[in-house]
Design a protein around this motif. Structure first.
Motif, mmCIF file in Angstrom:
data_model
loop_
_atom_site.group_PDB
_atom_site.id
_atom_site.type_symbol
_atom_site.label_atom_id
_atom_site.label_comp_id
_atom_site.label_asym_id
_atom_site.label_seq_id
_atom_site.Cartn_x
_atom_site.Cartn_y
_atom_site.Cartn_z
ATOM 1 N N LEU A 107 0.840 -1.199 0.000
ATOM 2 C CA LEU A 107 0.000 0.000 0.000
ATOM 3 C C LEU A 107 0.871 1.242 0.000
ATOM 4 C CD1 LEU A 107 -2.720 -0.967 2.661
ATOM 5 C CD2 LEU A 107 -2.826 -1.226 0.181
ATOM 6 N N THR A 108 0.422 2.276 -0.674
ATOM 7 C CA THR A 108 1.201 3.517 -0.716
ATOM 8 C C THR A 108 1.221 4.182 0.648
ATOM 9 O OG1 THR A 108 -0.695 4.902 -1.309
ATOM 10 C CG2 THR A 108 0.560 3.904 -3.126
ATOM 11 N N VAL A 109 2.216 5.030 0.839
ATOM 12 C CA VAL A 109 2.329 5.788 2.086
ATOM 13 C C VAL A 109 1.078 6.636 2.305
ATOM 14 C CG1 VAL A 109 3.582 7.665 3.218
ATOM 15 C CG2 VAL A 109 4.841 5.819 2.068
ATOM 16 N N GLY A 110 0.591 7.263 1.237
ATOM 17 C CA GLY A 110 -0.588 8.114 1.352
ATOM 18 C C GLY A 110 -1.815 7.355 1.810
ATOM 19 N N LEU A 111 -2.035 6.170 1.247
ATOM 20 C CA LEU A 111 -3.197 5.376 1.633
ATOM 21 C C LEU A 111 -3.114 4.955 3.093
ATOM 22 C CD1 LEU A 111 -5.814 4.017 0.802
ATOM 23 C CD2 LEU A 111 -4.495 2.039 0.013
ATOM 24 N N GLN A 112 -1.929 4.568 3.540
ATOM 25 C CA GLN A 112 -1.773 4.138 4.935
ATOM 26 C C GLN A 112 -1.926 5.305 5.908
ATOM 27 O OE1 GLN A 112 1.231 0.909 5.649
ATOM 28 N NE2 GLN A 112 1.796 1.319 3.521
ATOM 29 N N LEU A 113 -1.531 6.501 5.464
ATOM 30 C CA LEU A 113 -1.663 7.686 6.317
ATOM 31 C C LEU A 113 -3.112 8.170 6.409
ATOM 32 C CD1 LEU A 113 1.352 10.072 5.628
ATOM 33 C CD2 LEU A 113 0.423 9.483 7.864
ATOM 34 N N THR A 114 -3.841 8.063 5.314
ATOM 35 C CA THR A 114 -5.192 8.641 5.283
ATOM 36 C C THR A 114 -6.270 7.698 5.797
ATOM 37 O OG1 THR A 114 -5.464 7.901 2.983
ATOM 38 C CG2 THR A 114 -4.628 10.141 3.337
ATOM 39 N N GLU A 115 -5.958 6.416 5.910
ATOM 40 C CA GLU A 115 -6.972 5.433 6.302
ATOM 41 C C GLU A 115 -7.616 5.765 7.639
ATOM 42 O OE1 GLU A 115 -7.407 0.569 6.473
ATOM 43 O OE2 GLU A 115 -5.458 1.484 6.834
ATOM 44 N N SER A 116 -6.809 6.060 8.650
ATOM 45 C CA SER A 116 -7.363 6.354 9.979
ATOM 46 C C SER A 116 -8.105 7.689 9.990
ATOM 47 C CB SER A 116 -6.247 6.370 11.027
ATOM 48 O OG SER A 116 -5.308 7.402 10.759
ATOM 49 N N MET A 117 -7.649 8.648 9.171
ATOM 50 C CA MET A 117 -8.307 9.966 9.150
ATOM 51 C C MET A 117 -9.707 9.888 8.563
ATOM 52 S SD MET A 117 -5.284 12.702 8.246
ATOM 53 C CE MET A 117 -4.232 11.784 7.134
ATOM 54 N N THR A 118 -9.862 9.130 7.483
ATOM 55 C CA THR A 118 -11.199 9.000 6.890
ATOM 56 C C THR A 118 -12.121 8.193 7.806
ATOM 57 O OG1 THR A 118 -10.415 7.077 5.620
ATOM 58 C CG2 THR A 118 -10.391 9.213 4.511
ATOM 59 N N ALA A 119 -11.544 7.246 8.554
ATOM 60 C CA ALA A 119 -12.355 6.412 9.444
ATOM 61 C C ALA A 119 -12.770 7.153 10.709
ATOM 62 C CB ALA A 119 -11.589 5.144 9.817
ATOM 63 N N HIS A 120 -11.838 7.919 11.307
ATOM 64 C CA HIS A 120 -12.098 8.534 12.611
ATOM 65 C C HIS A 120 -12.556 9.986 12.541
ATOM 66 C CE1 HIS A 120 -10.764 5.065 14.809
ATOM 67 N NE2 HIS A 120 -9.532 5.129 14.336
ATOM 68 N N LEU A 121 -12.065 10.726 11.561
ATOM 69 C CA LEU A 121 -12.374 12.162 11.493
ATOM 70 C C LEU A 121 -13.533 12.480 10.559
ATOM 71 C CD1 LEU A 121 -8.737 13.645 11.382
ATOM 72 C CD2 LEU A 121 -10.173 13.175 13.385
ATOM 73 N N GLY A 122 -13.949 11.504 9.750
ATOM 74 C CA GLY A 122 -15.085 11.711 8.849
ATOM 75 C C GLY A 122 -14.816 12.713 7.755
ATOM 76 N N ILE A 123 -13.569 12.826 7.308
ATOM 77 C CA ILE A 123 -13.241 13.778 6.249
ATOM 78 C C ILE A 123 -13.097 13.029 4.923
ATOM 79 C CG2 ILE A 123 -12.138 15.395 7.824
ATOM 80 C CD1 ILE A 123 -9.445 14.307 7.039
ATOM 81 N N SER A 124 -13.120 13.773 3.824
ATOM 82 C CA SER A 124 -13.024 13.161 2.497
ATOM 83 C C SER A 124 -11.589 12.704 2.232
ATOM 84 C CB SER A 124 -13.461 14.153 1.420
ATOM 85 O OG SER A 124 -12.521 15.218 1.329
ATOM 86 N N GLU A 125 -11.413 11.897 1.195
ATOM 87 C CA GLU A 125 -10.082 11.413 0.843
ATOM 88 C C GLU A 125 -9.162 12.554 0.423
ATOM 89 O OE1 GLU A 125 -10.058 8.224 -1.924
ATOM 90 O OE2 GLU A 125 -11.390 6.940 -0.734
ATOM 91 N N ASP A 126 -9.713 13.535 -0.281
ATOM 92 C CA ASP A 126 -8.897 14.677 -0.699
ATOM 93 C C ASP A 126 -8.432 15.490 0.507
ATOM 94 O OD1 ASP A 126 -9.145 13.996 -3.343
ATOM 95 O OD2 ASP A 126 -10.804 15.375 -3.753
ATOM 96 N N GLU A 127 -9.348 15.709 1.461
ATOM 97 C CA GLU A 127 -8.974 16.437 2.683
ATOM 98 C C GLU A 127 -7.934 15.656 3.480
ATOM 99 O OE1 GLU A 127 -12.920 18.892 4.070
ATOM 100 O OE2 GLU A 127 -13.033 16.693 4.125
ATOM 101 N N ALA A 128 -8.118 14.334 3.563
ATOM 102 C CA ALA A 128 -7.176 13.491 4.297
ATOM 103 C C ALA A 128 -5.804 13.515 3.637
ATOM 104 C CB ALA A 128 -7.712 12.063 4.379
#
Length: 332
Positions: A107-128
């Motif tokens: 998995l890319t670094v970006g995907l691994q970094l944004t996974e928890s943000m989209t799950a916990h913060l409820g933000i879009s993928e672009d925002e994450a």
């Protein structure tokens, strides 16, 4: 009220060889914004305590059999699986051992970094993704936007550890648990990573638990220290107390085994004698006594309580007075 408070926590592993009491009555607290170190040899229960806090103990064979883990006013052991999943990553971040293997290689670094943000913060993928770029910049990674599309194998060990720190900070947690955060890194990179973590926790007001066997890390970065041996805390105090006035033979032995620049080449290291105990065969006595230079008959009859020996300093030893002369020589 402390941010995190462990009260008589016990985690046992039920194996064919017997019951392994990996964490056996551990109690300590972490205040908001504080850095607390947990120190000890491999097998002392440091990492299992961290996994217990986040309820990541696999069953079978492991089970949390007793105690309370109060975090931000709630007992983590009373939460459902869905509720504790919300706590992980969002309120408590974790930096796991071995930066070389902690990231998913496909998995890319970006995907691994944004996974928890989209799950916990409820933000879009672009925002994450935009937030992830800011985080990589904050932890000192050059060209953060380009790094988001890369894979872990494209990064050095130090860069991977910086990504792990960014992942732990992604959801603005109140507490970060760093389990051997400098393992497998060279000395120069270790210092950079520890300075980065300390500066970030100060800047963001995040509390941190550092799990380590590196006493140099403790001296420079921790406010308070808990020394673990055979699943128990055997000494606790401020970093200054632990370094300048150790009150347990095990702590003193750890300090004496560290190479010192002010000693001559002819002087030999003074290692900790013996081996850690088999946790399936512990008796009622002090578990350190087979390796202790100050052992008495009393040590075989019961395990000493963790008692106050001055200020915020606590020790579990019957023979503290015998240490005085050797402590003076070791810390001078």
């Amino acid at each position: 009220m402390a941010l995190l408070e462990l009260d008589n926590v016990k985690t046992h592993f039920f194996t064919t060889a017997g019951v392994v009491k990996a964490v056996d009555g551990v109690s300590y607290s972490v205040e908001e914004g504080e850095t607390v170190a947990v120190v000890g040899e491999s097998g002392s229960g440091k990492s299992v305590t961290a996994m217990t806090i986040l309820r990541l103990i696999p069953w079978p064979p492991g089970k949390i059999v007793d105690g309370k883990i109060m975090f931000n006013g709630q007992n983590l052991l009373d939460l459902s699986e869905d509720e504790i999943r919300d706590v992980r990553g969002r309120d408590i971040g974790m930096i796991f051992q071995e930066p070389m293997t902690s990231l998913n290689p496909v998995l890319t670094v970006g995907l691994q970094l944004t996974e928890s943000m989209t799950a916990h913060l409820g933000i879009s993928e672009d925002e994450a993704m935009a937030r992830a770029e800011i985080l990589l910049d904050k932890v000192g990674i050059a060209e953060p936007k380009r790094r988001l599309s890369q894979y872990p194998h494209n990064l050095s060990g130090g860069m991977r550890q910086r990504v792990m720190i960014a992942m732990a900070l992604a959801c603005d947690p109140k507490l970060i648990i760093a389990d051997e955060p400098t393992t497998a890194l060279d000395v120069t990179i270790q210092a950079q990573i520890m300075e980065l973590m300390k500066n970030l926790t100060r800047e963001l007001g995040v509390a941190m638990i550092i799990i380590t066997h590196n006493l140099g890390v403790v001296a420079r970065y921790a406010d308070r220290v808990n020394v673990m041996y055979a699943g128990k805390i055997i000494e606790s105090g401020t970093a200054k107390n632990i370094y300048h006035n150790p009150k347990h033979p095990y702590t003193l032995a750890l300090l004496k085994s560290v190479p010192r620049m002010d000693k001559t080449r002819a002087e030999k290291l003074d290692p900790v004698d013996g081996q850690p105990p088999d946790l399936t065969e512990l008796d009622a006595g002090c578990s350190f006594r087979p390796r202790c230079r100050y052992v008495t008959e009393q040590c075989a009859n019961s395990f000493p309580d963790l008692k106050q020996v001055g200020g915020e300093h606590f020790s579990a030893c019957f023979n503290i007075d015998k240490l005085k002369k050797e402590v003076a020589e070791a810390v001078r």
